[in-house]
Design a protein around this motif. Structure first.
Motif, short mmCIF file in Angstrom:
data_model
loop_
_atom_site.label_atom_id
_atom_site.label_comp_id
_atom_site.label_asym_id
_atom_site.label_seq_id
_atom_site.Cartn_x
_atom_site.Cartn_y
_atom_site.Cartn_z
N MET A 1 43.06 49.28 25.78
CA MET A 1 44.25 48.78 24.35
C MET A 1 45.17 49.61 24.06
N GLY A 2 44.77 50.51 24.22
CA GLY A 2 46.18 52.39 23.82
C GLY A 2 45.68 53.23 23.22
N ASP B 1 45.30 45.89 27.83
CA ASP B 1 44.68 45.20 26.62
C ASP B 1 44.79 45.26 25.35
N ARG B 2 46.14 45.74 24.84
CA ARG B 2 46.99 46.04 24.26
C ARG B 2 46.70 44.36 23.36
N SER C 1 40.43 39.42 35.96
CA SER C 1 40.11 40.62 34.89
C SER C 1 39.72 40.44 33.81
N THR C 2 39.10 41.79 33.81
CA THR C 2 37.80 41.24 32.34
C THR C 2 38.60 42.39 30.98
N VAL C 3 38.62 42.01 30.36
CA VAL C 3 39.49 42.06 28.56
C VAL C 3 37.58 42.26 27.56
N ILE C 4 37.35 42.83 27.31
CA ILE C 4 35.79 43.07 27.06
C ILE C 4 36.10 42.38 25.57
N LEU D 1 45.76 35.91 24.01
CA LEU D 1 45.31 36.74 25.20
C LEU D 1 45.95 37.60 26.16
N SER D 2 45.60 38.96 26.13
CA SER D 2 46.00 39.68 26.34
C SER D 2 46.24 40.27 28.64
#
Length: 314
Positions: free
Chosen positions: A212-213, A252-253, A130-133, A27-28
């Motif tokens: 993510m980048g 989000d990497r 924090s939202t990480v889709i 998990l980022s």
């Protein structure tokens, strides 16, 4: 007591400062792309630094308040209005029940941060909202979903008044092309000419960029080594893939990767880069670890100075 989402826009996410300690399970961190703007929003309101906010990317997003509060807007100027009246970034505004807050398209920058007194009251998932889709974690539902039409984003009503703004000296210049970075331990595996090419070249943000980048377009950088074993990826890592076009990995990497890395952008550099969009040009500027530490100290000193300034405002 909440903001009701009227129009979803391109991308609006609940964020706090991120999720820590879960790289081992893939998990980022997540968290705000522009950490400086996020922290300033909370300081304007006297919130805890980690209080949840809404990160609004590109705009076309609108909300209606169901209770009074005071908000802070920081980051990019997305043409925000309150009941049709234009708002300025980097300051607070009183909001009453029934008021409508809307964001248009970017005037400068790409991401705006909406904070409320006390922060948005969302249930943490693995210690963070924090939202990480991509990882389906965090956010309003805990499932990593972006905000949807009809969502109610809860907050505690605030009936007082806070009139604060960020002084001009502390407002970042999002038009700056210079992105500070620190050369990493793998940079000496590139020959000196390639390192010089990287640091002297101007790059354009490609169409392939997200939380993510950021993939860059410009002078190709050659790597003569035999490759590296996959390893943990730090925030801001500048990977050089086989096509030689740099990729800067952000909030989000992925947690591991096998491309050689020229170094890492700093937290300040990452905040500046996060306000760029496709076609914007940047140039990477190498600083020493000591200079980066000084930059970080200055970063927090500005925040602390502003906190003392705001503590006297009722």
């Amino acid at each position: 007591m909440a903001f009701k989402v009227i129009q979803t826009g391109v991308l609006a996410l609940i964020q706090d400062l991120g999720r820590r300690g879960f790289h081992a399970i893939g998990l980022s961190n997540g968290g705000p792309m522009d950490e400086y703007a996020f922290r300033l929003g909370n300081r304007l309101l006297g919130n805890d630094d980690n209080a949840a906010q809404i990160e609004i990317t590109y705009g076309l997003f609108s909300l209606e308040a169901t209770a009074p509060t005071t908000i802070a807007l920081c980051g990019g100027d997305l043409g925000a209005t309150l009941n049709g009246e234009p708002l300025l970034c980097w300051q607070t505004y009183k909001v009453e029940k029934g008021d409508r807050l809307a964001f248009q398209q970017p005037k400068y920058g790409l991401r705006a941060y909406l904070a409320v007194v006390g922060g948005f009251q969302c249930e943490p998932t693995l210690g963070s909202v924090s939202t990480v889709i991509r990882e389906k974690v965090g956010g309003l539902t805990g499932k990593g979903e972006k905000l949807q039409k009809g969502d109610l984003i809860p907050f505690e009503a605030f009936f007082g008044a806070l009139q604060n703004n960020v002084p001009r000296f502390a407002i970042p210049d999002y038009s700056s092309k210079e992105i500070p970075m620190v050369l990493g331990y793998q940079h000496d595996q590139f020959n000196s000419i390639q390192v010089a090419h990287f640091l002297s070249s101007e790059y354009k943000v490609s169409q392939s960029f997200d939380r993510m980048g950021y993939r860059m377009e410009g002078r190709s950088i050659a790597y003569d080594g035999a490759g590296i074993v996959s390893e943990g990826i730090a925030y801001g890592s500048i990977q050089i893939p086989k096509d030689g076009q740099p990729i800067v990995l952000l909030k989000d990497r992925q947690t591991i990767g096998g491309y050689p890395k020229m170094g890492c952008v700093t937290t300040w550099g990452g905040s500046l880069l996060a306000q760029k969009m496709a076609g914007d040009k940047v140039q990477f500027s190498a600083i020493s670890v000591e200079e980066e530490e000084q930059e970080r100290v200055l970063f927090h000193a500005r925040l602390d100075t502003l906190s003392r300034r705001y503590s006297t405002v009722a």
